[in-house]
Design a protein around this motif. Structure first.
Motif, PDB file in Angstrom:
ATOM      1  N   GLU A 290       1.483  -2.067  12.498  1.00 31.22           N
ATOM      2  CA  GLU A 290       1.669  -2.552  11.124  1.00 31.22           C
ATOM      3  C   GLU A 290       1.457  -4.069  11.034  1.00 31.22           C
ATOM      4  O   GLU A 290       0.839  -4.561  10.105  1.00 31.22           O
ATOM      5  CB  GLU A 290       3.071  -2.187  10.609  1.00 31.22           C
ATOM      6  CG  GLU A 290       3.295  -0.689  10.425  1.00 31.22           C
ATOM      7  CD  GLU A 290       2.451  -0.063   9.315  1.00 31.22           C
ATOM      8  OE1 GLU A 290       1.952  -0.805   8.438  1.00 31.22           O
ATOM      9  OE2 GLU A 290       2.275   1.166   9.331  1.00 31.22           O
TER      10      GLU A 290
ATOM     11  N   ASN B 108      -1.508  -6.101   9.077  1.00 31.49           N
ATOM     12  CA  ASN B 108      -1.264  -7.149   8.081  1.00 31.49           C
ATOM     13  C   ASN B 108      -2.081  -8.401   8.392  1.00 31.49           C
ATOM     14  O   ASN B 108      -2.622  -9.043   7.497  1.00 31.49           O
ATOM     15  CB  ASN B 108       0.223  -7.507   8.038  1.00 31.49           C
ATOM     16  CG  ASN B 108       1.026  -6.494   7.225  1.00 31.49           C
ATOM     17  OD1 ASN B 108       0.452  -5.718   6.455  1.00 31.49           O
ATOM     18  ND2 ASN B 108       2.334  -6.507   7.386  1.00 31.49           N
TER      19      ASN B 108
ATOM     20  N   LYS C 249      -1.757  -6.037  -2.190  1.00 30.29           N
ATOM     21  CA  LYS C 249      -3.029  -5.355  -1.947  1.00 30.29           C
ATOM     22  C   LYS C 249      -3.453  -4.376  -3.026  1.00 30.29           C
ATOM     23  O   LYS C 249      -4.633  -4.108  -3.191  1.00 30.29           O
ATOM     24  CB  LYS C 249      -2.981  -4.681  -0.575  1.00 30.29           C
ATOM     25  CG  LYS C 249      -2.788  -5.739   0.507  1.00 30.29           C
ATOM     26  CD  LYS C 249      -2.468  -5.211   1.867  1.00 30.29           C
ATOM     27  CE  LYS C 249      -1.960  -6.359   2.743  1.00 30.29           C
ATOM     28  NZ  LYS C 249      -1.493  -5.891   4.043  1.00 30.29           N
TER      29      LYS C 249
ATOM     30  N   GLY D 163      -3.309  -2.032   4.764  1.00 34.77           N
ATOM     31  CA  GLY D 163      -2.009  -1.729   4.173  1.00 34.77           C
ATOM     32  C   GLY D 163      -2.161  -1.557   2.678  1.00 34.77           C
ATOM     33  O   GLY D 163      -3.174  -1.933   2.110  1.00 34.77           O
TER      34      GLY D 163
ATOM     35  N   ALA E 175       5.884  -1.738   5.092  1.00 33.99           N
ATOM     36  CA  ALA E 175       6.001  -1.987   6.528  1.00 33.99           C
ATOM     37  C   ALA E 175       6.996  -3.108   6.829  1.00 33.99           C
ATOM     38  O   ALA E 175       7.942  -2.924   7.605  1.00 33.99           O
ATOM     39  CB  ALA E 175       4.638  -2.310   7.124  1.00 33.99           C
TER      40      ALA E 175
HETATM   41 MG    MG Z   1       1.075  -3.812   5.880  1.00 31.16          MG
END
Ligand code: MG
Ligand code: ADP
Length: 580
Positions: free
Chosen positions: A30, A34, A80, A94, A99
């Motif tokens: 994760e 990112n 996002k 993501g 997360a």
């Molecule tokens: Mg993420």
């Protein structure tokens, strides 16, 4: 009072963590995703004790200002997507915004982050999801996230984890796949301070294949590339049919820059090898497909490890065709060695000295050894030529000398002789002679052990060991010093890995060579209890007498017990001041 309550945010996050954060590798996945979404061109992952103690992910991406950094810790907070409609056009890794809060709920986290346009970074310390300290910090642009004591507040989850070595191996596999999916990003992975993976970010996938699976495997991979469909791009590397594995684990599928387990694609790749592989064997391949985001449903798995493809049949057919085309082509032409530029067998890869440099370094070290070890300078007491008498029990040789009886430990004596012989070969020739094994020996080591050995491939070569690295954990022994007993190969290599690990990042020095050579001598020497022919025993005694340091074995135990005439007389009550 109603029986149903809406859970508070902290509890909700812990529940979400149960799905997203299974183990250290899921945290790393994760966090690195990112970093990639943040546009980083370099990502460093540094873990301790398999990630259970500490995980640090550092990137040079876009960073966050303080407000965003605080928001990022909230559930469903993401930069996002803006609405459900965006779920059909996802180009980032993501999108759920869960997360960071999920991870933060089950560890002690610090976030340091700075966008390039700001002068200072923001620092947040988060415990069980709550910001407990904040401030500003001087740092380079980018983000550094540190996760400590993972699962400290969820003991049930912690119990379910494997050993640090295994968890570290899983993190390594995960970083390897992320690197394969993003050859354009320089990635490094350190475990307990030791670098186990490094890619340059050159964009060359084969270079990453070599870094992850080893040079020998990379040499057997053929480039796959197909753009015959306007909306689909297939590229990657497929192993020659001559190499195959017992499981599908070595088939990596990447969809729009995301490594996923995509069964239809895995099947499509296997289909391309149809009838080329023995039954029950699977190919090695890394295949990336890129297609419009609207054709990929990424929202089907909690950890985003699976995707659903629209037009699955067409995609599969294209992949099978692309792979088959190069396999057939490779059978017609003479298989050329395809290597990324600048990588050759003589070049052990980033972070290692070339063989010449290594040899010079080695000789310098050994020279120091002579200087540093007084045993080699102080004149040792002379060890006499012995006359072999008999074997005593399973482990000893009896011999007569000019001054009484000598009891020699056959194993310790042989160790000493071999140790000096190897040391002499190393100093004079730069390496111990290698004898190729008639049948290469496959040794199964942990990822950690194998990666340590691979990192020190040159050093092992100088010790007389020729190894091939077949991806995480699989090492093939091709050559060893003459007479090396194959059955101890696995234990010996494991011992060497341990020794190398203990030496950490120090450059190989005298003590390390002493230790490795004494381990080698120990494995090679005749054992206590092993038969020894009379001729061999005589030979061993002669060699021992010729040794520089014959009285002790390389571990410092005595090789010989001497009962002098004087001692015998004393024991028999014959000392000169008493009448005989
Ligand atoms: Mg993420
Ligand atoms: P998601 O990735 O699904 O958006 P996360 O919880 O993983 O959700 O991250 C939340 C937000 O925090 C991201 O949308 C991003 O804006 C920001 N963020 C997280 N990590 C980084 C990073 N390394 N660099 C810059 N921004 C980051």
């Amino acid at each position: 009072m109603p029986r149903i309550v809406v859970l508070d945010e902290a509890t909700a996050n812990q529940i979400a963590a149960g799905e997203v954060v299974e183990r250290p590798a899921s945290v790393v996945k994760e966090l690195v995703e990112n970093s990639l979404d943040a546009g980083a061109t370099a990502v460093y992952v540094d873990i301790e004790e398999g990630g259970l103690r500490r995980i640090v992910v550092r990137d040079n991406g876009c960073g966050m200002d303080e407000e965003d950094a605080r928001l990022a810790l909230l559930r469903y907070a993401t930069s996002k997507i803006r609405s459900a409609a965006d779920l059909h056009r996802i180009t980032t890794l993501g999108f759920r915004g869960e997360a960071l809060p999920s991870i933060a709920a089950v560890c002690r986290m610090t976030i340091k982050t700075r966008p390039p346009f700001m002068e200072h970074g923001t620092f947040l310390r988060v415990e069980a999801g709550k910001v407990v300290e904040s401030g500003s910090v001087a740092m380079a642009p980018g983000t550094v996230i540190t996760v400590e004591d993972l699962f400290y507040n969820t003991p049930a989850r912690k119990k379910y984890l494997k050993t640090p070595a295994t968890e570290g191996g899983l993190v390594g596999d995960c970083v390897g796949r992320l690197a394969l999916a993003h050859p354009e990003v320089a990635m490094r992975f350190f475990h307990n301070g030791r670098q186990v993976l490094a890619t340059s970010g050159s964009g060359d996938m084969l270079e990453v294949v070599a870094a992850v699976y080893g040079l020998d495997l990379a040499r057997e991979m053929i480039r796959v590339e197909d753009r015959s469909l306007e909306w689909l791009q297939v590229e990657g590397y497929a192993g020659r049919p001559g190499i195959h594995r017992s499981s599908r684990r070595h088939i990596v599928t990447i969809v729009n820059g995301r490594y996923v387990h995509c069964l239809p694609l895995v099947n499509a790749i296997c289909e391309a090898y149809h009838t080329m592989l023995p039954a029950g064997r699977y190919p090695v391949a890394v295949i990336a497909v890129s297609l419009p985001p609207a054709l990929v449903d990424v929202n089907v798995h909690p950890a985003k490890l699976e995707v659903r493809l629209a037009r699955e049949k067409e995609v599969s057919r294209a992949v099978t065709a692309a792979v088959r085309a190069v396999l057939q082509g490779s059978r017609r032409s003479i298989p050329g060695v395809i290597m990324p530029e600048g990588v050759s067998k003589a070049d052990p890869g980033p972070g290692q000295k070339g063989s010449a440099g290594m040899r010079a370094g080695l000789q310098a070290d050994l020279w120091q050894l002579g200087e540093a070890a007084p045993a080699y300078r102080a004149a040792p007491p002379p060890f006499p030529q012995l006359h072999y008498l008999a074997r005593l029990g399973p482990a000893y040789l009896l011999a007569a000398g000019p001054d009484g009886l000598y009891i020699v430990d056959q194993h310790a004596a042989h160790e000493r002789v071999l140790y000096e012989k190897y040391m002499e070969e190393l100093t004079s020739r730069g390496r111990i002679g290698i004898q190729r094994l008639a049948v290469p020996l496959q040794v199964a080591l942990t990822y950690g052990e194998a990666s340590v050995l691979e990192e020190h491939r040159e050093l092992l070569y100088s010790l007389g060991f020729e190894l091939d690295f077949w991806g995480p954990g699989t090492v093939v022994l091709r050559g060893a010093p003459a007479g090396f007993p194959g059955e101890v190969g696995e234990t010996f290599l494991r011992d060497v890995a341990t020794a190398l690990e203990e030496w950490g990042r120090l450059p190989p020095g005298e003590k390390l060579y002493q230790r490795l050579l004494s381990q080698l001598a120990c494995r090679m020497a005749v054992k206590a209890g092993e038969e020894m022919a009379e001729e061999a025993a005589r030979f061993l005694l002669r060699e021992l007498a010729a040794a520089q340091n014959p009285f002790t074995c390389p571990h410092g135990r005595p090789t010989t017990i001497h009962l002098s005439y004087r001692e015998l007389e004393r024991r028999f009550g014959r000392s000169s001041n008493r009448p005989g």
